[in-house]
Design a protein around this motif. Sequence first.
Motif, PDB file in Angstrom:
ATOM      1  N   GLN A 196       0.831  -1.210   0.000  1.00 38.60           N
ATOM      2  CA  GLN A 196       0.000   0.000   0.000  1.00 38.60           C
ATOM      3  C   GLN A 196       0.864   1.258   0.000  1.00 38.60           C
ATOM      4  OE1 GLN A 196      -3.038   0.225  -0.571  1.00 38.60           O
ATOM      5  NE2 GLN A 196      -4.099  -1.652   0.049  1.00 38.60           N
ATOM      6  N   ILE A 199       2.150   1.805  -3.514  1.00 34.60           N
ATOM      7  CA  ILE A 199       1.148   2.368  -4.420  1.00 34.60           C
ATOM      8  C   ILE A 199       1.007   3.878  -4.201  1.00 34.60           C
ATOM      9  CG2 ILE A 199      -1.329   2.412  -4.940  1.00 34.60           C
ATOM     10  CD1 ILE A 199      -1.354  -0.615  -4.582  1.00 34.60           C
ATOM     11  N   SER A 203       1.928   6.868  -6.952  1.00 34.86           N
ATOM     12  CA  SER A 203       1.060   8.000  -7.303  1.00 34.86           C
ATOM     13  C   SER A 203       1.774   9.327  -7.076  1.00 34.86           C
ATOM     14  CB  SER A 203      -0.231   7.951  -6.485  1.00 34.86           C
ATOM     15  OG  SER A 203      -0.961   6.769  -6.750  1.00 34.86           O
ATOM     16  N   CYS A 224       2.551  -5.163  -5.466  1.00 33.25           N
ATOM     17  CA  CYS A 224       1.194  -5.717  -5.412  1.00 33.25           C
ATOM     18  C   CYS A 224       1.238  -7.225  -5.171  1.00 33.25           C
ATOM     19  CB  CYS A 224       0.457  -5.418  -6.717  1.00 33.25           C
ATOM     20  SG  CYS A 224       0.116  -3.663  -6.985  1.00 33.25           S
ATOM     21  N   LEU A 229      -2.210  -7.645  -3.416  1.00 33.47           N
ATOM     22  CA  LEU A 229      -3.136  -6.624  -3.895  1.00 33.47           C
ATOM     23  C   LEU A 229      -3.566  -6.969  -5.324  1.00 33.47           C
ATOM     24  CD1 LEU A 229      -1.190  -3.521  -2.516  1.00 33.47           C
ATOM     25  CD2 LEU A 229      -3.102  -4.750  -1.456  1.00 33.47           C
ATOM     26  N   ASP A 231      -6.554  -6.747  -7.147  1.00 32.71           N
ATOM     27  CA  ASP A 231      -7.277  -5.776  -7.971  1.00 32.71           C
ATOM     28  C   ASP A 231      -6.374  -4.625  -8.395  1.00 32.71           C
ATOM     29  OD1 ASP A 231      -9.570  -7.293  -7.743  1.00 32.71           O
ATOM     30  OD2 ASP A 231     -10.346  -6.162  -6.028  1.00 32.71           O
ATOM     31  N   GLU A 232      -5.590  -4.127  -7.440  1.00 31.18           N
ATOM     32  CA  GLU A 232      -4.692  -3.003  -7.748  1.00 31.18           C
ATOM     33  C   GLU A 232      -3.650  -3.401  -8.790  1.00 31.18           C
ATOM     34  OE1 GLU A 232      -5.543  -4.107  -4.849  1.00 31.18           O
ATOM     35  OE2 GLU A 232      -5.942  -2.505  -3.387  1.00 31.18           O
ATOM     36  N   GLY A 233      -3.077  -4.593  -8.614  1.00 28.93           N
ATOM     37  CA  GLY A 233      -2.074  -5.060  -9.558  1.00 28.93           C
ATOM     38  C   GLY A 233      -2.636  -5.253 -10.954  1.00 28.93           C
ATOM     39  N   THR A 234      -3.833  -5.802 -11.043  1.00 30.74           N
ATOM     40  CA  THR A 234      -4.476  -6.022 -12.343  1.00 30.74           C
ATOM     41  C   THR A 234      -4.740  -4.696 -13.053  1.00 30.74           C
ATOM     42  OG1 THR A 234      -5.543  -8.035 -11.511  1.00 30.74           O
ATOM     43  CG2 THR A 234      -6.445  -7.055 -13.513  1.00 30.74           C
ATOM     44  N   GLN A 235      -5.212  -3.708 -12.296  1.00 32.04           N
ATOM     45  CA  GLN A 235      -5.489  -2.392 -12.887  1.00 32.04           C
ATOM     46  C   GLN A 235      -4.206  -1.725 -13.382  1.00 32.04           C
ATOM     47  OE1 GLN A 235      -7.595  -0.209  -9.859  1.00 32.04           O
ATOM     48  NE2 GLN A 235      -9.368  -1.574  -9.899  1.00 32.04           N
ATOM     49  N   ILE A 236      -3.146  -1.847 -12.593  1.00 28.02           N
ATOM     50  CA  ILE A 236      -1.871  -1.231 -12.983  1.00 28.02           C
ATOM     51  C   ILE A 236      -1.319  -1.906 -14.236  1.00 28.02           C
ATOM     52  CG2 ILE A 236       0.559  -0.979 -12.301  1.00 28.02           C
ATOM     53  CD1 ILE A 236      -0.504  -0.541  -9.414  1.00 28.02           C
ATOM     54  N   SER A 239      -3.071  -0.797 -17.292  1.00 26.44           N
ATOM     55  CA  SER A 239      -2.805   0.604 -17.652  1.00 26.44           C
ATOM     56  C   SER A 239      -1.448   0.791 -18.333  1.00 26.44           C
ATOM     57  CB  SER A 239      -2.857   1.490 -16.400  1.00 26.44           C
ATOM     58  OG  SER A 239      -1.703   1.280 -15.587  1.00 26.44           O
TER      59      SER A 239
END
Length: 393
Positions: A196, A199, A203, A224, A229, A231-236, A239
Amino acid sequence: MRRRGVLPDKFTFTFLLTSFNSVDDLVNGKSIHASSVVLGYQSNPYMQTELVSMYLACGSLEYSWRLFNELPSRDVVSWTAMISGLAAHGFVEQSLSVFNEMRRDDSIVKPNTATMISAISACASWGSLNHTKNLHAYSLKAGLDSHVFSKNSLIDAYGKCGSIGCAQQVFDEMHYKDLHSWTSMIMGLAVNGLGQHAILLFSDMQRTGLMPDSASFVAILAACSHSGLLDEGTQIFESMKAVFGVKPDQKHYGCMVDLFCRAGHLSRAYEFISSMKMEPNLEILGAFLSASSAHENLGLGELLCMRTESLVPLYRRGASVLLSNMYANSGQWHKVISIRKMRREEGEKPPAKSWIEIRGIVEEFVAGHKLHPFFVEIEWILNGLDKVMEGVM
């Protein structure tokens, strides 16, 4: 070139030497070395330094030591070449030994920023916190700590040595931070399980105007993965190319497979590997097969191994070791014997090594060896931990 009657000069030889960087290149490297001697270039100090670097890059510690010791005079470039070459090719203890020898010679030559970075990188590879702190103190005393590259190497070393507080202090005290500074700090948080925080720092980095590159994404995806993490890893990951235009490579895919496996999503990990446009490397195979063993899903493990036939033999052997362990854990000894027979026929891969610092002493462990003086005690403790873990799970 030689057939046309044009003789190579020292720059030609230097260019050729820098192209040799593996054990397979050693024969060609020796040939170029011999040609340089015939043409009288071996006595050139710059040429000698390049030869030292070449032999190290090709894994020949013996030849590099011999040449280094034969140097009539050693400047900071030759010392740094030896230190960085040793560290880069796994000779970590020898690298720090050469650095200390150089320090004992300060009346003749003093370490510069490049030398410090090489020595600190060796400490990071070794995981030695005491050595890192000593080098940090020396760099402060010698006035070599102001360069951003030096501070970046300290952040990296402290993170890998488990002292995230020291890494954070170096990072916070920096007046100027480049992309590598942020990436090193994010990776330090990653390997210490502070996903966390990583992340948030990721940012913060973007808010300063710095956009992540390939290495930055490896660091944040690793964070992640280590912290679960999903969900966070998948989104990153999604992207990367869509938002930042960074094409994923094996390292990024490896982080994602590790993330899925740690979360117990084996089917998702298998589908992810199957969708890759490149062959999975040994790290990806290892993460998946280890997870398949832990979750007692031999079917998916076997299915993946059947897809590795196009990999180089070393990868196949690495995968077979992991699969053999899976069969052993499930009591399928006939399959274990079959795989071990295949490994003997193909030849064994070099054993893996790891280091850990205990009370200021760096201990080396070699996979499969039983020569450590406390082997019996270590095995007893590990067996006890296995039983504890079985009870927890």
